[in-house]
Design an enzyme around this catalytic site. Sequence first.
Site, PDB file in Angstrom:
ATOM      1  CG  ASP A  10      -1.983   1.051   1.193  1.00 41.79           C
ATOM      2  OD1 ASP A  10      -2.326   1.498   0.102  1.00 41.79           O
ATOM      3  OD2 ASP A  10      -2.481   1.426   2.271  1.00 41.79           O
ATOM      4  CG  ASP A 125      -3.607   3.758  -3.282  1.00 44.99           C
ATOM      5  OD1 ASP A 125      -4.421   2.878  -3.611  1.00 44.99           O
ATOM      6  OD2 ASP A 125      -3.794   4.547  -2.343  1.00 44.99           O
ATOM      7  CD  GLU A 126      -5.716  -1.368  -1.945  1.00 43.10           C
ATOM      8  OE1 GLU A 126      -5.423  -2.221  -1.083  1.00 43.10           O
ATOM      9  OE2 GLU A 126      -6.774  -0.726  -1.934  1.00 43.10           O
TER      10      GLU A 126
END
Length: 402
Positions: A10, A125-126
Amino acid sequence: MSRRLVAHLDMDAFYASVELLHRPFLRGLPVVVGGRRRQPLEADPEDLSTWPRLRDYVGRGVATTASYEARALGVHSAMGLMKAAALAPDAILLPADFEEYRRMSHRFKEAVAEIAPVIEDRGIDEIYIDLTDVPGAFDATPDDRLAGARALGQRLQQAVRNATGLSCSLGVTPNKLLSKLCSDLDKPGGVTVLDMDDIAARIWPLPPGRINGIGPKAREKLEQAGIRSIGELAAVEPAWLIAKFGKSTGAWMHEAAHGRDERPVVTHRDPKSVSRETTFERDLHARLDRDTLGGIFTGLCEKVAADLARHGLVGRTIGLKLRFDDFRTVTRDHSLDAYTADAGTIRWAAGQCLKRIELTRRIRLLGVRVGTLAANDAIPAEPRPARGRGSPESLPLFEDLD
């Protein structure tokens, strides 16, 4: 250690971190990202008083993200910017630059793939990463049975930093559920590694809401029953959970509390639909703001068409979404006889949906969706629906209102 190893990576305050990467002189200050980039920022890097402050914001935008300094003041993602301004009036407000965020997202995922190619993309974003077959993942030392997993997590973290200059946090565990939970334990910049033997010490003291999937309503029910930790949830009889939450959810909660999760890392996921939507800065009137709505509507249809083309998809179900000034949301669908990825056809079909909605209130949000998807090369050539021909600009919007 379990013979399965999964990481959840993350990025740390991703949007804000990208902005600070380009503006290092703002590091250490509360920074909030929200709104849209309509024009270049005209601010002096040597004079922070020239930068826009949250106290001066007027509108209904929401915070996309916030730096950790702003989070310490109570600002969080999805919070209304006016509310955020009351908490952190002196925070710097930066508009979002999604093109740059997508570029950096692609870069960090490429860096990870060079080390561990089995990746499940969970958003900008992960990601989840299957590390089971990566050399060294299960190495151990006399002092650290998780040494290999720990070193691999740190290697991934360094690869991301080398490729982007950005920080990320990782959870490295035997499954996706635990890894998702652990990636948040030591933010920012942490690598949290645990095995099933560590659950009692590291996971059970945490509140149940830390488990991804236990939402506000479930947390409230558990709180009312006196269950305030994951350990207390794990001690509850499965029959009680099933009676309280239903067969499927109750059984899942029991398994989750014990850290059990057999879901694989999925490297490809077929989308069920492709959509675009926008919330307006001010509520728009269907007749008085007809031209403005028409331009926005056309742009949404063109963006959806471009998204379909980029992914090699076509669809047959066109959907329209409206949210009014009283926050009531209405959706309508229109099914086509043939698959399409044509902006004009999408706009025509969405217009048919519009005719079935009573437009008596001002409009807050407008969205367009294409569903019933298929791969473009798997569909035999079919004629486009005759009523869908023409450029998007030539097709009227709200045509029955005059």
